[in-house]
Design an enzyme around this catalytic site. Sequence first.
Site, mmCIF file in Angstrom:
data_model
loop_
_atom_site.group_PDB
_atom_site.id
_atom_site.type_symbol
_atom_site.label_atom_id
_atom_site.label_comp_id
_atom_site.label_asym_id
_atom_site.label_seq_id
_atom_site.Cartn_x
_atom_site.Cartn_y
_atom_site.Cartn_z
ATOM 1 N N GLU A 34 0.869 -1.171 0.000
ATOM 2 C CA GLU A 34 0.000 0.000 0.000
ATOM 3 C C GLU A 34 0.911 1.228 0.000
ATOM 4 O O GLU A 34 1.817 1.307 0.838
ATOM 5 C CB GLU A 34 -0.890 0.003 1.251
ATOM 6 C CG GLU A 34 -1.838 1.180 1.235
ATOM 7 C CD GLU A 34 -2.773 1.250 2.441
ATOM 8 O OE1 GLU A 34 -2.710 0.353 3.315
ATOM 9 O OE2 GLU A 34 -3.543 2.219 2.498
ATOM 10 N N ARG A 260 5.118 -12.652 9.615
ATOM 11 C CA ARG A 260 5.794 -11.401 9.287
ATOM 12 C C ARG A 260 7.097 -11.300 10.059
ATOM 13 O O ARG A 260 7.296 -11.969 11.069
ATOM 14 C CB ARG A 260 4.886 -10.189 9.480
ATOM 15 C CG ARG A 260 4.476 -9.818 10.846
ATOM 16 C CD ARG A 260 3.661 -8.496 10.921
ATOM 17 N NE ARG A 260 2.715 -8.205 9.871
ATOM 18 C CZ ARG A 260 2.693 -7.062 9.185
ATOM 19 N NH1 ARG A 260 3.568 -6.118 9.412
ATOM 20 N NH2 ARG A 260 1.780 -6.851 8.264
ATOM 21 N N LYS A 270 4.348 0.829 9.217
ATOM 22 C CA LYS A 270 4.478 2.114 8.542
ATOM 23 C C LYS A 270 3.861 3.221 9.380
ATOM 24 O O LYS A 270 4.340 4.347 9.363
ATOM 25 C CB LYS A 270 3.810 2.040 7.172
ATOM 26 C CG LYS A 270 4.723 1.424 6.123
ATOM 27 C CD LYS A 270 4.057 1.336 4.774
ATOM 28 C CE LYS A 270 3.102 0.166 4.726
ATOM 29 N NZ LYS A 270 2.549 -0.089 3.411
HETATM 30 P P1 ATP Z 1 2.672 -2.043 7.756
HETATM 31 O O1 ATP Z 1 1.894 -2.396 8.969
HETATM 32 O O2 ATP Z 1 4.114 -1.913 7.996
HETATM 33 O O3 ATP Z 1 2.073 -0.887 7.019
HETATM 34 P P2 ATP Z 1 1.408 -3.681 5.848
HETATM 35 O O4 ATP Z 1 1.258 -5.137 5.854
HETATM 36 O O5 ATP Z 1 0.208 -2.847 6.061
HETATM 37 O O6 ATP Z 1 2.557 -3.318 6.836
HETATM 38 P P3 ATP Z 1 1.613 -3.404 3.032
HETATM 39 O O7 ATP Z 1 2.154 -2.279 2.233
HETATM 40 O O8 ATP Z 1 0.173 -3.654 2.975
HETATM 41 O O9 ATP Z 1 2.094 -3.176 4.526
HETATM 42 O O10 ATP Z 1 2.433 -4.725 2.727
HETATM 43 C C1 ATP Z 1 2.820 -5.187 1.463
HETATM 44 C C2 ATP Z 1 3.193 -6.632 1.600
HETATM 45 O O11 ATP Z 1 4.310 -6.760 2.473
HETATM 46 C C3 ATP Z 1 2.070 -7.444 2.185
HETATM 47 O O12 ATP Z 1 1.962 -8.661 1.474
HETATM 48 C C4 ATP Z 1 2.504 -7.667 3.603
HETATM 49 O O13 ATP Z 1 1.971 -8.849 4.100
HETATM 50 C C5 ATP Z 1 4.019 -7.683 3.494
HETATM 51 N N1 ATP Z 1 4.630 -7.269 4.750
HETATM 52 C C6 ATP Z 1 4.423 -6.129 5.434
HETATM 53 N N2 ATP Z 1 5.103 -6.112 6.586
HETATM 54 C C7 ATP Z 1 5.792 -7.272 6.641
HETATM 55 C C8 ATP Z 1 6.675 -7.865 7.585
HETATM 56 N N3 ATP Z 1 7.000 -7.241 8.708
HETATM 57 N N4 ATP Z 1 7.188 -9.074 7.304
HETATM 58 C C9 ATP Z 1 6.860 -9.711 6.162
HETATM 59 N N5 ATP Z 1 6.029 -9.231 5.233
HETATM 60 C C10 ATP Z 1 5.490 -8.017 5.467
HETATM 61 MG MG MG Z 2 -1.270 -1.903 5.331
#
Ligand code: ATP
Ligand code: MG
Length: 550
Positions: A34, A260, A270
Amino acid sequence: MSENSTPTNFIRQIIEDDLASGKHSRIHTRFPPEPNGYLHIGHAKSIVLNFGVAEDYQGQCNLRFDDTNPHKEDEEYVEAIKEDVRWLGYEWAGLYFASDYFEQLYQFAVELIEKGKAFVCDLSAEEVREYRGTLTEPGRESPWRNRSVEENLDLFRRMRAGEFEDGARTLRAKIDMAAPNMNMRDPALYRIRRGAVHHQTGDAWCIYPMYDFTHPISDALEGITHSLCTLEFEDHRPLYDWVLDNISAPCHPRQIEFARLNLEYTVMSKRKLTQLVDEGHVEGWDDPRMPTIAGLRRRGYTPAAIRDFCNRIGVTKSDGTVEMSVLEAAIREDLDRRAPRRMAVLDPLRVVITNYPEHEEETLTGPNHPKDESMGSRELKFSRELWIDRADFREEANKKYKRLVLGGEVRLRNAYTIICQKVVKDISGEIKELHCTYDPHTLGRNPEGRKVRGVIHWVSALAAVPAEVRLYDRLFTVPAPDGDKDKPFQEFLNPDSLKVVQAMLEPALAEARPGDRFQFEREGYFCRDSVSKDLVFNRVVTLRDSWGGG
Ligand code: ATP
Ligand code: MG
């Protein structure tokens, strides 16, 4: 390099089985960030997995921006994410935005309405929450659940046309208000966001699809075979499948969840990283203390080290926290191999070689790498006045101290041995300089009949280049800064996470380009900062694990 040996994992096993059984003849994955912040090391795990699997099985991996939340997203993040993925060494097969599919998503929603599988609901957000029930109690059906298909179609069209206020209505799936899985209790599929200007679609839309509706359809439209996501989506998988089962989807990708990455002494979401930036705790998203890809890059991490780290931690189904020392070991190993050696004195103490002629300077050479002759050598200047590190001298010390003491002898790396004859102090008692003598017969060979204590690094005072060196430490003082319910993570920020020193560098370092990495002998690995105009070096990592325990 070391990635030829990507360890296998349960996801690779599933993929191999699917290829062997003929279920799939080609593999297609996607990385779906995202664009609401910069990528962090957790995303790197997902990138290395998705792109790595595609690479290893001759498949393809898309980069897809999951941009259905116009309020928090921005074009700046889109560009930064593309840069980071490329920097990590990957090229996407296709570049997509979930917003590219808004029209198709709308048509699939209409299909659900026509099949009696979705309805427009007038409950407020608060009422929806009340009706949803709890983990132990079933929910109640919305009073709007049995609207006719015609009425639903009309209302949904008018939602799109902008006739209703934000929050006045939602489109919901009609599934089961008694389902044990709360995600299946008539989840929202669309919400109204009238004021929003979307970074890709502008004001073309005022209704936005929910993640759980958008994601499976985007995957299916792109022909994704394996949709890899993190464990928090496990409970959403039944909905992922429900959506695809109830529309005329071109294919039905398989969602597989993995744990994760959590890393000690940092925060990863983020949202929290945004807070660190917005509240001014760090310089920006690329502050070298940040666990972002941009921060790690500026710090001096290499893409190879990050990929290697991701392979080392592996891919499993169980959540855990990885020690910072694992990440540091990966960069240390990579830089040990590739970083040229240089000398830099971080806390300079003047040494006068009293038996060396004044105003004279001689040129010595030092190998760029002790174990790799192909890296060549560089010139060093030797003169009557030198800098050594304050920590490398003590007036008195026992035999275990392998550095310079009054009356003792050490070797200057790549140069001669010196003996300290006299300590000169200022009125406050602080050591101002050392008077030493050197032995001109010791270049490249040991002195006869004497044993030197050890080897220290040095820089000629005549030729030295002054520079700022930034010594980074962990950003937080505790392993799990966001693990305390009663205290915000900001309270655990390490006040000493950055120490700035004025150092003296050997002349060859004046030519370092932004981003160039070196081992400063006996000090650690350093990278020329790519933002400052001045000569500034960032410490990537110390030479040995200084995190304790290891
Ligand atoms: P954040 O909470 O940091 O915003 P998110 O999952 O909302 O993380 P996205 O941009 O939606 O962030 O994630 C893109 C991809 O990266 C998704 O498939 C997510 O599952 C993966 N991802 C995000 N954070 C991690 C992590 N800490 N370890 C492994 N994969 C991750
Ligand atoms: Mg997200």
